[in-house]
Design an enzyme around this catalytic site. Structure first.
Site, mmCIF file in Angstrom:
data_model
loop_
_atom_site.group_PDB
_atom_site.id
_atom_site.type_symbol
_atom_site.label_atom_id
_atom_site.label_comp_id
_atom_site.label_asym_id
_atom_site.label_seq_id
_atom_site.Cartn_x
_atom_site.Cartn_y
_atom_site.Cartn_z
ATOM 1 N N LYS A 139 0.833 -1.202 0.000
ATOM 2 C CA LYS A 139 0.000 0.000 0.000
ATOM 3 C C LYS A 139 0.870 1.256 0.000
ATOM 4 C CE LYS A 139 -3.679 -2.606 2.181
ATOM 5 N NZ LYS A 139 -4.185 -3.158 3.432
ATOM 6 N N GLN B 298 -4.306 -1.943 9.903
ATOM 7 C CA GLN B 298 -4.195 -3.244 9.243
ATOM 8 C C GLN B 298 -4.837 -4.337 10.104
ATOM 9 O OE1 GLN B 298 -2.966 -3.863 6.077
ATOM 10 N NE2 GLN B 298 -3.731 -5.927 6.407
ATOM 11 N N ASP C 239 -10.715 3.175 4.541
ATOM 12 C CA ASP C 239 -10.841 1.725 4.359
ATOM 13 C C ASP C 239 -12.241 1.234 4.721
ATOM 14 O OD1 ASP C 239 -9.686 -0.673 3.516
ATOM 15 O OD2 ASP C 239 -9.109 -1.256 5.545
#
Length: 281
Positions: free
Chosen positions: A53, A97, A120
């Site tokens: 990313k 994450q 996200d």
């Protein structure tokens, strides 16, 4: 029946190419779109994802901040890190994450992310907005699935979509997105009985169950579209690809299907957030 391989790399390139000019324009105005990633612990797969990313950001001229916390980190310490990023005007997107170590309250941590930086799509607030049809940042893998369908002009309205999986950042939001596009949606899960029979009714199959080669070829109705959102050890998806290829009219491979588009949607959401921050100032 002619088969269409839904190449996610083509879709991802299309998304990233559309972002280049937008990033350049923001930089000219003194704003460099910035994604902050938080990794807690030493899971090698998670570390690989975070690095991917970061590199994707840099290729577009975006900024990437990586924060690596020890696996012993407490929920309170993680919340403090998130709050500092919430307050940093140079950060436009925050990604925590998944998964985090077991001592951390993951939902509490997700929900601590400022909705304006939830690129996200992990907050409860963001999920609610997505379900109601006005979310700016849906979860990136569901957004990627919708982007692939759009790119290849695969009709959704009136189709029966079967989603296998009900996770809060994949199965549930992709079901909501498909419903918002006027599909008839059945969401299946580990307690579903007669799963194979239900999948056989689907015009669109979304595999998001986290089990390698779980979806079998004889479950697929002739002409169905198959989107494999699974990624398991050994680059294996949730779909038995070769077997499901036989009946499907279109299918995503693993790797090279949903995965690359997921990262491109994360970049798009971060650029969107940077543009929104400019409007707010």
């Amino acid at each position: 029946m002619e088969k269409q391989i839904l190449d996610g790399r083509l879709v991802a390139d299309s998304v990233k190419n559309s972002l280049k000019e937008r990033v350049e324009n923001l930089i000219k105005k003194g704003i460099t779109p910035c994604l902050a990633t938080i990794l807690v612990g030493d899971d090698p797969s998670s570390e690989t994802y975070v690095n991917m990313k970061g590199k994707a950001c840099e290729k577009l001229g975006m900024k990437s901040i990586k924060i690596h916390l020890a696996k012993e980190t407490s929920t309170e310490e993680l919340l403090e890190t998130i709050q500092n990023l919430n307050e940093d005007d140079t950060v436009h997107g925050i990604l925590l994450q998944h998964p985090v170590p077991s001592q951390i309250d993951e939902r509490k941590a997700f929900d601590a992310i400022d909705i304006r930086k939830d690129v996200d799509g992990v907050t409860s607030f963001g999920y609610g907005q997505t379900a109601l049809g006005f979310g700016k940042f849906p979860s990136c893998t569901p957004a990627a699935i919708m982007k692939i369908l759009d790119y290849y002009k695969i009709p959704i309205e009136g189709k029966h979509a079967v989603v296998i999986g009900r996770s809060p950042i994949l199965g549930k939001p992709v079901s909501a997105l498909l419903l918002n596009e006027n599909a008839t949606v059945t969401t299946c899960h580990s307690r579903t009985t007669n799963l194979a029979e239900i999948v056989k009714l689907a015009d669109i199959v979304v595999a998001a169950v986290g089990k390698p080669n779980f979806i079998q070829g004889d479950w697929i109705k002739p002409g169905a579209v198959v989107l494999d959102a699974g990624y398991n050890k050994g680059n294996i998806g949730d779909v038995d690809y070769e077997a499901c290829l036989v009946n499907s009219s279109a299918i995503t491979p693993v790797p090279g299907g949903v995965g690359p588009v997921t990262i491109s949607m994360l970049l798009k959401h971060t650029v969107d957030a940077a543009e929104e921050s400019l409007k707010a100032n």
